[in-house]
Enzyme design. Structure first.
Site, PDB file in Angstrom:
ATOM      1  CG  HIS A   1      33.051 -85.581  20.946  1.00  0.00           C
ATOM      2  ND1 HIS A   1      31.740 -85.856  21.259  1.00  0.00           N
ATOM      3  CD2 HIS A   1      33.195 -84.237  21.129  1.00  0.00           C
ATOM      4  CE1 HIS A   1      31.115 -84.748  21.598  1.00  0.00           C
ATOM      5  NE2 HIS A   1      31.981 -83.742  21.541  1.00  0.00           N
TER       6      HIS A   1
ATOM      7  CG  HIS B   1      32.000 -81.156  17.209  1.00  0.00           C
ATOM      8  ND1 HIS B   1      31.687 -79.827  17.361  1.00  0.00           N
ATOM      9  CD2 HIS B   1      32.140 -81.657  18.468  1.00  0.00           C
ATOM     10  CE1 HIS B   1      31.644 -79.528  18.643  1.00  0.00           C
ATOM     11  NE2 HIS B   1      31.915 -80.627  19.332  1.00  0.00           N
TER      12      HIS B   1
ATOM     13  CG  HIS C   1      25.017 -79.910  23.270  1.00  0.00           C
ATOM     14  ND1 HIS C   1      25.463 -79.422  24.474  1.00  0.00           N
ATOM     15  CD2 HIS C   1      26.075 -80.539  22.698  1.00  0.00           C
ATOM     16  CE1 HIS C   1      26.750 -79.724  24.624  1.00  0.00           C
ATOM     17  NE2 HIS C   1      27.139 -80.410  23.562  1.00  0.00           N
TER      18      HIS C   1
ATOM     19  CG  HIS D   1      34.768 -81.325  22.826  1.00  0.00           C
ATOM     20  ND1 HIS D   1      33.985 -80.830  21.812  1.00  0.00           N
ATOM     21  CD2 HIS D   1      36.057 -81.019  22.495  1.00  0.00           C
ATOM     22  CE1 HIS D   1      34.766 -80.251  20.891  1.00  0.00           C
ATOM     23  NE2 HIS D   1      36.019 -80.368  21.289  1.00  0.00           N
TER      24      HIS D   1
ATOM     25  CG  HIS E   1      30.166 -84.879  24.930  1.00  0.00           C
ATOM     26  ND1 HIS E   1      28.964 -85.306  24.414  1.00  0.00           N
ATOM     27  CD2 HIS E   1      30.263 -83.572  24.589  1.00  0.00           C
ATOM     28  CE1 HIS E   1      28.363 -84.302  23.788  1.00  0.00           C
ATOM     29  NE2 HIS E   1      29.135 -83.238  23.878  1.00  0.00           N
TER      30      HIS E   1
ATOM     31  CG  ASP F   1      28.549 -82.149  20.548  1.00  0.00           C
ATOM     32  OD1 ASP F   1      27.443 -82.549  20.951  1.00  0.00           O
ATOM     33  OD2 ASP F   1      29.357 -81.563  21.286  1.00  0.00           O
TER      34      ASP F   1
END
Length: 255
Positions: free
Chosen positions: A56, A114, A171, A58, A61, A133
């Site tokens: 994804h 998410h 994470h 973010h 990442h 995530d």
């Protein structure tokens, strides 16, 4: 032969993963939170980098993608619906796509919630799923973009995988997730055993991921919203599964 998978700590609490094929000598990376840690791990092992698989958009990442691409010439894979906010993709993947990585099939799963456009990579031969995530060890990602119904659907896709599948999430949040999980199911014996194991691992600085999917099914409150015992525990005996999930997610957000 299944791929060799290396869990790679990055930033303060992120994980990336190296997937190495001993036969061909090729290596892939799942997510790129930073370049330095990845380059160090590759150098130590004498490996190159042939592919980068992104879950994804973010920053924690994808921030290392550009430098790693320049250094190794790696090809970048990511979700076609998210191309507008991912680094430039060499392979834009539709939901449900299948592709070959070093001779092994990879299945692309839509796990939006998410974020919209979040994908997971399932490798049946290696019995591994990279969930970042979406599904996390004893938790799931916050719903920054998606709805509870969307995330519940995504989690159900992951719950349908073979129970022996190892879940590689994004994470090191497991200890805090465990503190919340026991507020939902304080009498879950499997959860209590897991909490003890997590405490011991973190005391020694060890990673708590990956985790086996069956263990998540037995202990992760976000995967157990369909169970009568969980519904009763939070006073939602007659509620729909997705509504129970939404309540658990809300409780975690305010925990």
């Amino acid at each position: 032969m299944p791929l060799e998978i290396i869990t790679l700590p990055c930033l303060s609490d992120n994980y990336a993963y190296l997937l190495h094929d001993a036969k061909s000598g090729q290596t892939a990376l799942v997510d790129a939170p930073e370049a330095a840690a990845v380059k160090s791990a590759l150098s130590t092992r004498g490996w190159g980098l042939d592919a980068i698989l992104l879950t994804h958009h973010h920053y924690d990442h994808i921030d290392g993608v550009d430098e790693l691409r320049r250094s190794y010439g790696a090809k970048v894979y990511g979700a076609k619906p998210d191309t507008h906010r991912l680094p430039p993709l060499d392979h834009a993947l539709d939901y449900g796509a299948r592709f070959e990585l070093f001779g092994e099939e990879v299945q692309v799963l839509d796990v939006s919630g998410h974020t919209i456009g979040h994908i997971a990579f399932f490798l049946p031969e290696s019995q591994a799923v990279f969930t970042a995530d979406s599904l996390m060890a004893l938790g799931c990602g916050r719903l920054f973009e998606g709805t509870p119904d969307m995330m519940w659907d995504s989690l159900n896709r992951l719950m349908a995988l073979p129970p022996q599948t190892m879940v590689y999430s994004g994470h090191e949040y497991t200890q805090s997730n465990a503190r919340f999980a026991v507020t939902i199911e304080p009498d879950n014996a499997a959860l209590q055993l897991r909490v003890d194991e997590i405490t011991k691992k973190r005391a020694k600085g060890e990673a708590t991921v990956p985790s086996r999917l069956q263990l998540e099914l037995d202990t992760n409150p976000f995967l157990r919203a369909n169970l009568d015992k969980v519904k009763s525990a939070i006073g939602m005996e007659d509620a729909e599964n997705a509504d129970v999930f939404a309540e658990i997610r809300h409780r975690k957000d305010t925990f």
